[in-house]
Design a protein around this motif. Structure first.
Motif, PDB file in Angstrom:
ATOM      1  N   TYR A 271     -61.065   9.801   9.774  1.00 48.51           N
ATOM      2  CA  TYR A 271     -61.672  10.850   8.530  1.00 48.51           C
ATOM      3  C   TYR A 271     -61.806  10.375   7.273  1.00 48.51           C
ATOM      4  CZ  TYR A 271     -56.889  10.492   6.962  1.00 48.51           C
ATOM      5  OH  TYR A 271     -55.580  10.296   6.401  1.00 48.51           O
ATOM      6  N   ALA A 287     -51.311   9.720  -2.009  1.00 46.22           N
ATOM      7  CA  ALA A 287     -51.916  10.523  -1.152  1.00 46.22           C
ATOM      8  C   ALA A 287     -50.998  10.667   0.177  1.00 46.22           C
ATOM      9  CB  ALA A 287     -53.215  10.688  -0.609  1.00 46.22           C
ATOM     10  N   TYR A 288     -50.316   9.330   0.532  1.00 44.90           N
ATOM     11  CA  TYR A 288     -49.556   9.340   1.720  1.00 44.90           C
ATOM     12  C   TYR A 288     -48.047   9.545   1.266  1.00 44.90           C
ATOM     13  CZ  TYR A 288     -53.874   8.473   3.772  1.00 44.90           C
ATOM     14  OH  TYR A 288     -55.138   8.648   4.096  1.00 44.90           O
ATOM     15  N   TYR A 291     -45.400  14.837  -2.721  1.00 44.89           N
ATOM     16  CA  TYR A 291     -45.245  15.079  -3.893  1.00 44.89           C
ATOM     17  C   TYR A 291     -43.890  15.065  -4.471  1.00 44.89           C
ATOM     18  CZ  TYR A 291     -45.368  18.006  -8.316  1.00 44.89           C
ATOM     19  OH  TYR A 291     -45.243  18.275  -9.433  1.00 44.89           O
TER      20      TYR A 291
ATOM     21  N   ALA B 189     -55.224  12.894  11.047  1.00 37.71           N
ATOM     22  CA  ALA B 189     -54.154  13.320   9.960  1.00 37.71           C
ATOM     23  C   ALA B 189     -54.072  14.749   9.647  1.00 37.71           C
ATOM     24  CB  ALA B 189     -54.277  12.390   8.592  1.00 37.71           C
ATOM     25  N   ASP B 194     -50.813  19.602  -2.490  1.00 41.07           N
ATOM     26  CA  ASP B 194     -49.490  19.621  -3.234  1.00 41.07           C
ATOM     27  C   ASP B 194     -49.709  19.536  -4.643  1.00 41.07           C
ATOM     28  OD1 ASP B 194     -46.917  20.504  -3.457  1.00 41.07           O
ATOM     29  OD2 ASP B 194     -46.013  18.797  -2.045  1.00 41.07           O
ATOM     30  N   HIS B 195     -49.506  20.682  -5.316  1.00 45.64           N
ATOM     31  CA  HIS B 195     -49.617  20.241  -6.866  1.00 45.64           C
ATOM     32  C   HIS B 195     -51.037  19.533  -7.359  1.00 45.64           C
ATOM     33  CE1 HIS B 195     -45.516  21.249  -6.460  1.00 45.64           C
ATOM     34  NE2 HIS B 195     -45.531  21.655  -7.574  1.00 45.64           N
ATOM     35  N   GLU B 197     -52.721  17.574  -5.517  1.00 56.28           N
ATOM     36  CA  GLU B 197     -52.590  16.507  -4.900  1.00 56.28           C
ATOM     37  C   GLU B 197     -53.035  16.657  -3.474  1.00 56.28           C
ATOM     38  OE1 GLU B 197     -49.123  14.166  -5.592  1.00 56.28           O
ATOM     39  OE2 GLU B 197     -49.466  13.825  -7.800  1.00 56.28           O
ATOM     40  N   TYR B 198     -54.241  15.951  -3.030  1.00 62.39           N
ATOM     41  CA  TYR B 198     -54.318  15.954  -1.368  1.00 62.39           C
ATOM     42  C   TYR B 198     -53.369  15.040  -0.825  1.00 62.39           C
ATOM     43  CZ  TYR B 198     -58.958  18.448  -2.343  1.00 62.39           C
ATOM     44  OH  TYR B 198     -59.586  19.214  -2.697  1.00 62.39           O
ATOM     45  N   LYS B 199     -52.691  15.432   0.234  1.00 63.10           N
ATOM     46  CA  LYS B 199     -51.571  14.884   0.910  1.00 63.10           C
ATOM     47  C   LYS B 199     -51.958  14.714   2.262  1.00 63.10           C
ATOM     48  CE  LYS B 199     -48.814  14.248  -2.527  1.00 63.10           C
ATOM     49  NZ  LYS B 199     -48.672  13.076  -3.294  1.00 63.10           N
ATOM     50  N   TYR B 200     -51.897  13.437   2.751  1.00 66.36           N
ATOM     51  CA  TYR B 200     -52.318  13.291   4.374  1.00 66.36           C
ATOM     52  C   TYR B 200     -50.997  13.087   5.234  1.00 66.36           C
ATOM     53  CZ  TYR B 200     -56.923  13.032   2.325  1.00 66.36           C
ATOM     54  OH  TYR B 200     -58.170  13.522   1.516  1.00 66.36           O
ATOM     55  N   LEU B 230     -56.605  23.265   4.220  1.00 68.41           N
ATOM     56  CA  LEU B 230     -57.363  23.056   3.217  1.00 68.41           C
ATOM     57  C   LEU B 230     -58.494  24.455   3.425  1.00 68.41           C
ATOM     58  CD1 LEU B 230     -58.149  19.614   2.737  1.00 68.41           C
ATOM     59  CD2 LEU B 230     -56.396  21.059   1.506  1.00 68.41           C
ATOM     60  N   LEU B 455     -41.256  18.273   1.781  1.00 66.68           N
ATOM     61  CA  LEU B 455     -42.806  18.002   2.096  1.00 66.68           C
ATOM     62  C   LEU B 455     -43.402  16.739   1.389  1.00 66.68           C
ATOM     63  CD1 LEU B 455     -44.538  21.401   1.731  1.00 66.68           C
ATOM     64  CD2 LEU B 455     -43.782  20.121   3.795  1.00 66.68           C
TER      65      LEU B 455
END
Lengths: 455, 455
Positions: A271, A287-288, A291, B189, B194-195, B197-200, B230, B455
């Motif tokens: 992706y 990103a991994y 937060y 993924a 989160d705040h 930030e893109y999280k994967y 998203l 998370l």
């Protein structure tokens, strides 16, 4: 005068071209070398009168066919997917062909046609595949010839950095296609046989379930399993062997650290990341990671590593993963592409750097109710950036096989690979003169202790 | 008299059929219900004079078109991939259509044509998708209407086993398609925000990076992230929301134990196992554990679990994974297929078992420089094996929407989903009479403490 047509003159063709040119006067050979980068070809020919650089497109049938028709031997160093087209032309024009690549199903289907044409299509005769086949078959045949039975075969190969150029905490630099290194092991479980049990290792554990290897004078290595070990049973004529395993070698801790990238998800190529062109190494890593209002990316990675892997932290730091000044700068990129970009900058070979090819076989066999072990190890170090170990170990077996075919010393026809004594014996012998030699050690086993017990 | 054509009368259609038949006399409806299993349809009709069972093949255009042409409303409970064909017919014959499934790209492309035909094609109006949309939109609109701004939206849904039927150490039984449960989370993924930030989260960590939820009266749950969170930003009109996360609920420890299967490699559906038909549960498990001369499979799994996960051991024991008397008995099977076979036998609903549908939303919003949190939870327990919670929560919103369309109370046209107040308000209100109700709790936040901090 005999004509050798070489298609593709990239990195792995340097040593091949040198060998063939050096022998061209004695044997009366003429080399026609095709590559889109004609200047590179001319540099590799170095003004030798028996070498001719050509820049036509080898994928254009109309351009290549007259050349194949006029040649006595074609050597295809093109990417593997193009070999079958070349092979069909070679069959039509009854011209012998060598490729260093794996025999594809399509290529195997040409066996009868090649035999009918009276030509040989020799494949898998570089390194992994190539020297691994030859050196393993020599030992397997020796065991079988005296009446022994192979009970275990484990084999490892790795393209690494030479000890004198090994100056980073990963003990690794790219000596081969970076993308393949980043994607290594993806696309399905690795399968092997251990004491008659089929074992499967999924990608997420591939780099944590390791074999440990020591090679005298060269220190320690770790091996992770290759995707396919099972097909070698048939190829090597050891169909009933209870244990067979093939792996790739890295220096200690590399795999455990690489597994952190896999666990995090940073090697995924399936992706595209949101706004990838804006991500810095730090935001890519973040990103991994979860937060957190106040914990730094460094601290969050340390949390992720936990106590038992905290010694790996410096490897990630050295890669500049916490840097936030500049974006990595890849548009519409997958995580794997982002990671590759970071690594290519850091794991680049320096001008004076040398690469190193390591191969290690371990056999166990039964003979007259006794168990024996044979290990065979080969370590080869490159000469420079042109004549790397990779170029030597791929190119020299191809070159020697070329000589044998042109001299009439290799009489097999059809689609084949170097697993017969009449092929591998002279090649392995001549490779020793280039310092590509195996050190063998045989021991009688009272109890089954090997130096790889973590599989 | 109005005609409702129902295509597909499987598990999730039971409550739908009951509702429509019960209301058919008052509203003067006639139901024509198509399913290959006509006996099942007749059981669900139970002799009601307004229901007619038909057994033609709904995928055959020639058979279905006269029925669609004659109907006032079509309800497609077929597998989602067939909806677009049905929708095209509905547009041609100007017949309204309801499906509980996600709007595919192909379906979305029919929006203008449906509007031109003056019909509504209402989708995503079962449960996840459906009740989740409606209950979330009601709260989002309430926040926005008073001038607030949504800053965080987390939403969870799970199809589980009711507490009174919860009698195994996994606290789980199959209440829905087992294959989907085994393959959950595969194929890329999971991504959320989160705040800002893109999280994967890659598959190998999906079931270990969990959110913790407590619902008063029902205890604790854990949520793992859905693949796509998203796209809900746009659907719900909260494009700039800094945090959005959607997840699936399980009981505590289920996910951590499931992650063991993932780590081992036993959920992989991408390859077939050697001699799969001969593998017992024990040898299947052992294929993912290292060979050892003397350690048992039990001991090797304990080694794998390590100290911090050893409490999960009984879950695997309860599944019979160490049994060696009989093969699992699936020919040419992937690991995922083998695992599914084991689980289907063990996680089967008993005759008296009831299922449970749990939904949980958590919003945070700013209003007049204060932060607030709203949680909304819904727990619904099935009546029996026919009128399960899954059947009720999928079928009843579809049924109520049907009534609204036939009564002229739903005036939207085009391809749509239930996110407008005029759609969701009456449906949510009527669902309460079926004990499908949300408990909302609003709190002013002094500091940002939520009950999901992992998370």
């Amino acid at each position: 005068m005999k004509t050798i047509l070489i298609l593709g003159a990239g990195l792995s063709a340097s040593s091949l071209i040198r060998y063939l040119l050096e022998n061209s006067t004695i044997y009366n050979w003429k080399l026609r070398i095709v590559d889109q980068d004609i200047e590179m070809v001319n540099r590799k020919i170095g003004g030798h009168p028996n070498g001719m650089a050509l820049s036509f497109n080898a994928l254009d049938a109309n351009e290549r066919r007259p050349e194949i028709s006029a040649a006595d031997l074609v050597i295809s160093m093109l990417p593997a997917r193009f070999h079958v087209k070349i092979a069909r032309d070679c069959i039509n024009f009854k011209t012998n062909l060598i490729t260093p690549s794996y025999i594809s199903a399509e290529m195997a289907d040409l066996n009868e046609a090649a035999k009918d044409a009276g030509i040989v299509i020799m494949n898998e005769i570089g390194v992994d595949p190539g020297i691994d086949h030859m050196s393993a078959m020599k030992i397997i045949h020796a065991i079988q010839d005296k009446g022994g039975k192979v009970t275990s075969f484990k084999s490892f190969c790795g393209g690494l950095i030479a000890p004198e150029s090994d100056d980073n905490p990963w003990n690794y630099k790219f000596t081969w296609n970076p993308r393949n290194v980043v994607l290594a092991g993806q696309g399905g479980a690795s399968c092997f046989l251990d004491h008659k049990e089929y074992k499967y290792i999924p990608y997420n554990r591939l780099f944590s379930r390791l074999a440990k290897i020591d090679i005298a004078g060269y220190g320690s290595f770790e091996g992770y399993a290759n995707r396919d070990s099972l097909s070698y049973r048939r190829t090597y004529g050891i169909d009933d062997v209870p244990t067979i395993y093939r792996g790739t070698l890295r220096r200690p801790d590399y795999c455990q650290a690489w597994n952190v990238f896999i666990e995090l998800g940073m090697t995924d190529d399936s992706y595209k990341m949101e706004n990838s062109e804006t991500l810095t190494p730090r935001s890519f890593l973040n990103a991994y990671l979860p937060y957190h209002l106040s914990r730094s990316v460094e601290d969050k990675l340390k949390d992720f590593l936990r106590e038992d892997r905290i010694h790996l932290f410096e490897k990630f730091e050295w890669l500049g993963l916490f840097e936030k000044d500049e974006p990595i700068g890849v548009h519409d990129a997958s995580p794997a592409q982002m990671l590759e970009k970071i690594l290519v900058d850091k794991w680049k070979l320096g001008k004076e750097d040398k690469d190193m090819l390591v191969m290690y076989h371990e056999f166990e066999y039964e003979f007259e109710e006794q168990n024996y072990s044979i290990t065979a190890s080969m370590v080869n170090i490159g000469e420079d950036q042109m004549y790397t170990s990779m170029a030597n170990t791929v190119g020299l077996p191809v070159a020697i096989a070329s000589k044998m075919i042109l001299n009439g010393d290799l009489k097999t026809t059809g689609v084949t690979l170097p697993i017969q004594p009449e092929v591998y014996n002279p090649i392995l012998e001549e490779l020793e003169s280039f310092d590509i030699r195996f050190v063998e050690l045989e021991t009688q086993l009272d109890c089954l202790i090997t130096n790889k017990d973590i599989l």
